[in-house]
Design a protein around this motif. Structure first.
Motif, mmCIF file in Angstrom:
data_model
loop_
_atom_site.group_PDB
_atom_site.id
_atom_site.type_symbol
_atom_site.label_atom_id
_atom_site.label_comp_id
_atom_site.label_asym_id
_atom_site.label_seq_id
_atom_site.Cartn_x
_atom_site.Cartn_y
_atom_site.Cartn_z
ATOM 1 N N GLY A 104 0.805 -1.228 0.000
ATOM 2 C CA GLY A 104 0.000 0.000 0.000
ATOM 3 C C GLY A 104 0.833 1.270 0.000
ATOM 4 N N ARG A 105 2.160 1.117 -0.166
ATOM 5 C CA ARG A 105 3.025 2.320 -0.165
ATOM 6 C C ARG A 105 3.126 2.852 -1.591
ATOM 7 N N GLU A 106 2.343 3.870 -1.877
ATOM 8 C CA GLU A 106 2.358 4.420 -3.237
ATOM 9 C C GLU A 106 3.654 5.194 -3.459
ATOM 10 N N ASP A 107 4.230 5.068 -4.635
ATOM 11 C CA ASP A 107 5.517 5.720 -4.897
ATOM 12 C C ASP A 107 5.393 7.220 -5.082
ATOM 13 N N ALA A 108 6.445 7.915 -4.627
ATOM 14 C CA ALA A 108 6.621 9.317 -4.980
ATOM 15 C C ALA A 108 7.517 9.350 -6.213
ATOM 16 N N PHE A 109 7.376 10.410 -7.009
ATOM 17 C CA PHE A 109 8.234 10.536 -8.190
ATOM 18 C C PHE A 109 9.120 11.774 -8.119
ATOM 19 N N ASN A 110 9.018 12.471 -7.005
ATOM 20 C CA ASN A 110 9.999 13.530 -6.741
ATOM 21 C C ASN A 110 10.345 13.511 -5.256
ATOM 22 N N SER A 111 11.500 14.092 -4.942
ATOM 23 C CA SER A 111 11.976 14.085 -3.556
ATOM 24 C C SER A 111 10.991 14.821 -2.669
ATOM 25 N N ASN A 112 10.932 14.422 -1.417
ATOM 26 C CA ASN A 112 10.077 15.137 -0.480
ATOM 27 C C ASN A 112 10.885 16.256 0.171
ATOM 28 N N GLU A 113 10.773 17.451 -0.411
ATOM 29 C CA GLU A 113 11.583 18.583 0.058
ATOM 30 C C GLU A 113 11.086 19.112 1.399
ATOM 31 N N ALA A 114 9.920 18.629 1.831
ATOM 32 C CA ALA A 114 9.397 19.116 3.122
ATOM 33 C C ALA A 114 10.113 18.465 4.300
ATOM 34 N N VAL A 115 10.858 17.413 4.044
ATOM 35 C CA VAL A 115 11.533 16.750 5.166
ATOM 36 C C VAL A 115 12.767 17.556 5.541
ATOM 37 N N GLU A 116 12.794 18.035 6.758
ATOM 38 C CA GLU A 116 13.971 18.746 7.269
ATOM 39 C C GLU A 116 14.944 17.704 7.789
ATOM 40 N N TRP A 117 16.150 17.695 7.253
ATOM 41 C CA TRP A 117 17.116 16.677 7.702
ATOM 42 C C TRP A 117 18.143 17.244 8.676
ATOM 43 N N GLY A 118 18.183 18.576 8.802
ATOM 44 C CA GLY A 118 19.142 19.160 9.746
ATOM 45 C C GLY A 118 19.890 20.313 9.125
ATOM 46 N N PRO A 119 20.670 21.038 9.956
ATOM 47 C CA PRO A 119 21.270 22.290 9.499
ATOM 48 C C PRO A 119 22.614 22.149 8.784
ATOM 49 N N GLU A 120 23.232 20.977 8.826
ATOM 50 C CA GLU A 120 24.598 20.871 8.287
ATOM 51 C C GLU A 120 24.594 20.940 6.761
ATOM 52 N N THR A 121 25.693 21.458 6.200
ATOM 53 C CA THR A 121 25.802 21.519 4.747
ATOM 54 C C THR A 121 26.845 20.519 4.232
#
Ligand code: HEM
Length: 716
Positions: free
Chosen positions: A156-173
């Motif tokens: 039941g996990r429907e695929d995404a076809f673009n990255s989920n830019e809403a996910v904040e992964w942290g401040p490091e570059t």
């Protein structure tokens, strides 16, 4: 290369994350129904195809021990293990591991090959089998093929076809670094919400230990905090790590820095999406840069990981890849066969994170119990694994396929089935009249319905009006819900429900969950009528009321809004990664699956209705609160007024008449952002115009009913 607006003005409010809620990036088209497609699969056949792949070693990435099983388990774990409870984002849904940044995270090194090995299975089943499901299923099949009994599998996990830019992964570059801004007050150990990993680009913790040092105490503390953010307790944590590391090996025959090419997103075009290129005939197999198996039977489910960890002493050394790892003291541990050449042998190793479990008293007790009771180990790992790979799928209705267990789990936030007949038009009309005749105000009705439905988050499909959790702990005590006032509102609504249900001689009953939503709807219909518009807000009965026993208080706590733009609630505790309330506004709108216009019209409408926290006047730019007018936009954009901050944080503002200097209204940043941000102002323009009010009312009603229905998976 040209710069984007975001790069020119790094503080620009990022609204593009809401565009993903409307963008049609799915190549299968708008009518595509993944659940329907998935149900067409013969799951047994799919599993047998995966099993065939698993034991068919390919020259371009030869299988260790002739079996890709452990590799596939790591892939599935890394896909599900990004899930974090704070915002419910990441996790296995969407198949995000195949898109950046996850596709190129240092921790996902070589998993590009694991997915490529499964490409023939994806090709065979196409749209019937998403990558999200395939990745997780491959992990399950791998466990089963190595002698482990799993708890089941749901598709039941429907695929995404673009990255989920809403996910904040942290401040490091930079990859594999940790900055103080990741933690509250810059203190290591207290991660800011919604983060769950301590190092940029790693799923959870550094395998070598905190900051790459073999510090077992620090490592255990890291593990406990991060696994907690994945909703795993101590027993589940030990079961998962010990269960997972019963299989396979780590790869670091030589120094990755010297021998490994760039990650997929940085690799040359001819590598066709693969990364980390290296010549393993020359440098050996390299992934993490740590080397060795955990035990002598890496493709078999047994207790040898536990035996090795507990029965031997371990000492830290730098391995051939230059990373910290642990080797047994003495030579009497059973060696494993060589991964590529069974005529050779290799001594088992442990990671700092493995040894950390042994040196933490609570974890050690669990390890020892598992060692003495292998059945308990099997049971605990199978349950924790099932939870790990399904935790982000939402309510039971969304679990598909023949291998879904009968059991319902408390982490699925279960609600009961309706054991009665639902209200129909006649009863709905009667209830609406009763609601209007009650002493509840429009603002109370609207706020209560909003408080109930708006906990929904599309990330892990939790929250929402179904269940009427609003009347249960912890929700009824949340500050944003104004607990004292809420209690009186709920008393009245419960009395209406009881009176209605008692009055029925047939089987028709109304749930409180439905009544709460109906109350909001009828208040809006009245408010629209006062503005001169005759509207009917769509209403679908069928929500039921959960019990307190079905509601895991701790697990619900993460749904508490720290800021609520729609009720103009600023809150006062921000232990999260966001700098401004308006960023939190966009974050919540994204979780509510709203577009920019939907968010805008909802704020304007809720202000017109006077539905603010503690009935504050802030943002109510109208002389007729409670009427569904477009006054919020008209007055916000009017050049007769000027705005001035009145607090040092620039969160509260006064509006003055430019001519008289008189204060007309108060506002928060959550109001003024709709006038200051160019894109939001452009949208507000569409609603402030003289010809826009009808459109405004229609759009508000649509957006409102969308939010009320977000959790109605039973209707799909
Ligand atoms: C492999 C770290 C938890 C399953 C690895 C590798 C590292 C690692 C560094 C080596 C990758 C390579 O070089 O190929 C960790 C850490 C964990 C953790 C730090 C948490 C503290 C888990 C969990 C599972 C799991 C929860 C599954 C339930 C595996 C498997 C492999 C592996 C099966 C072997 C892969 C292969 O043979 O190719 N882990 N892991 N790990 N991990 Fe974990």
């Amino acid at each position: 290369m040209t710069w984007s607006n975001q790069e020119w003005w790094p503080d620009l409010l990022r609204l593009d994350v809401l565009d993903d809620n409307t963008a049609d990036t799915n190549p299968y088209g708008e009518d595509f129904d993944y659940a329907e497609e998935f149900e067409k699969l013969d799951l047994e056949e799919v599993k047998s195809n995966i099993e065939d792949v698993m034991t068919d070693s390919q020259d371009w990435w030869p299988a260790d021990y002739g079996h890709y099983g452990p590799f596939f388990i790591r892939m599935a774990w890394h896909s599900a293990g990004t899930y974090r409870t704070a915002d419910g984002r990441a996790g296995a849904a969407g198949g995000l591991q195949r898109l950046p940044p996850e596709s190129s995270w240092p921790d996902n090194v070589s998993l590009d090959k694991a997915r490529r090995l499964l490409q023939p299975v994806k090709k065979k089943y196409g749209k019937k089998l998403s990558w999200g499901d395939l990745i997780v299923l491959a992990g399950n099949v791998a466990l089963e093929s190595m002698g482990f009994e799993t708890y089941g599998f749901a598709g039941g996990r429907e695929d995404a076809f673009n990255s989920n830019e809403a996910v904040e992964w942290g401040p490091e570059t930079e990859w594999e670094t940790t900055s103080p801004e990741r933690f509250d007050d810059g203190e290591v150990g207290n991660l800011k919400d919604p983060l769950a990993n301590t190092v940029m680009g790693l799923i959870y913790v550094n395998p070598e230990g905190p900051y790459g040092e073999p510090d077992v105490e620090g490592s255990a503390a890291n593990i406990r905090e991060e696994f907690d953010r994945m909703a795993m307790d101590d027993e589940e944590t030990v079961a998962l790590i010990a269960g997972g590391h019963t299989f396979g090996k780590v790869h670091g025959a030589d120094d990755p820095e010297e021998h490994q090419g760039p990650e997929p997103e940085a690799a040359p075009i001819e590598q066709q999406g693969l990364g980390w290129d290296h010549d393993f005939d020359k440098a050996g197999m390299i992934s993490s840069g740590i080397e060795g198996p955990w035990n002598a039977t890496p493709t078999k489910w047994d207790a040898r990981y536990l035996d090795n960890l507990l029965d031997y002493d371990w000492t830290s050394v730098k391995g051939p890849g230059g990373a910290w790892q642990w080797r047994p003291v003495g030579d009497d541990i059973g060696d494993a066969p060589g991964a590529q050449d069974s005529s050779e042998t290799e001594q088992p190793m442990m990671l700092t994170t493995d040894v950390a479990l042994k040196y933490d008293d609570d974890y050690r007790e669990i390890l020892e119990r598992f060692q003495e009771n292998p059945d308990e180990f099997q049971e605990a790992f199978s349950r924790a694994w099932y939870k790990l790979i399904h935790r982000d799928m939402g309510p039971p209705e969304r679990f598909l396929g023949p291998e879904v267990p009968d059991e319902t789990f408390v982490w699925q936030d279960p609600v009961p089935d309706a054991a009665y007949e639902l209200v129909a038009n006649e009863e709905i009309a009667e209830l609406k009249e009763t609601l209007l005749a009650s002493d509840l105000s429009r603002s109370q009705l609207v706020k209560t319905a909003w408080a109930s439905a708006s906990t929904y988050r599309d990330s892990d499909k939790r929250g929402g009006a179904n269940g009427a959790h609003l009347r249960l702990e912890p929700q009824r005590s949340w500050e944003v819900n104004e607990p004292e006032e809420l209690e009186t509102v709920l008393d009245t609504l419960e009395a209406i429900q009881e009176e209605f249900n008692d009055s029925r001689s047939d089987d028709v009953r109304v749930s409180l969950a439905d009544l709460i939503v109906l109350g909001g709807n009828v208040a809006i219909e009245e408010a629209a009528a006062d503005a001169g518009y005759d509207v009917e807000v769509p209403f679908e009965p069928g929500r039921t009321d959960a019990t307190q026993a079905q509601t895991d208080v701790e697990s619900f706590e993460v749904l508490e809004p720290k800021v609520d733009t729609f009720r103009n609630y600023l809150g006062d505790e921000y232990d999260d990664i966001y700098d401004y309330p308006e960023e939190r506004m966009v974050d919540k709108a994204e979780l509510l699956n709203l577009s920019v216009p939907e968010m805008t019209v909802l704020v304007g409408g809720m202000r017109a209705l006077g539905a603010t926290y503690q009935d504050t006047d802030r943002g109510i730019f109208t002389d007729q609160p409670g009427t569904l007018s477009n006054d919020f936009f008209v007055n916000l954009l009017d050049m007769d007024y000027e705005w001035e901050p009145v607090d040092e944080n620039n969160e509260i503002f006064e509006v003055r008449d430019r001519d008289t200097g008189e204060v007309e209204w108060e506002a928060t940043r959550l109001d003024l952002i709709f006038g200051s941000n160019a894109r939001l102002r452009a949208t507000a323009d569409a609603y402030f115009a003289d010809d826009a009010e009808e459109q405004f009312v229609e759009d508000f009603v649509d957006a409102w009913s969308k939010v009320m229905q977000l959790d109605r998976f039973d209707l799909e």
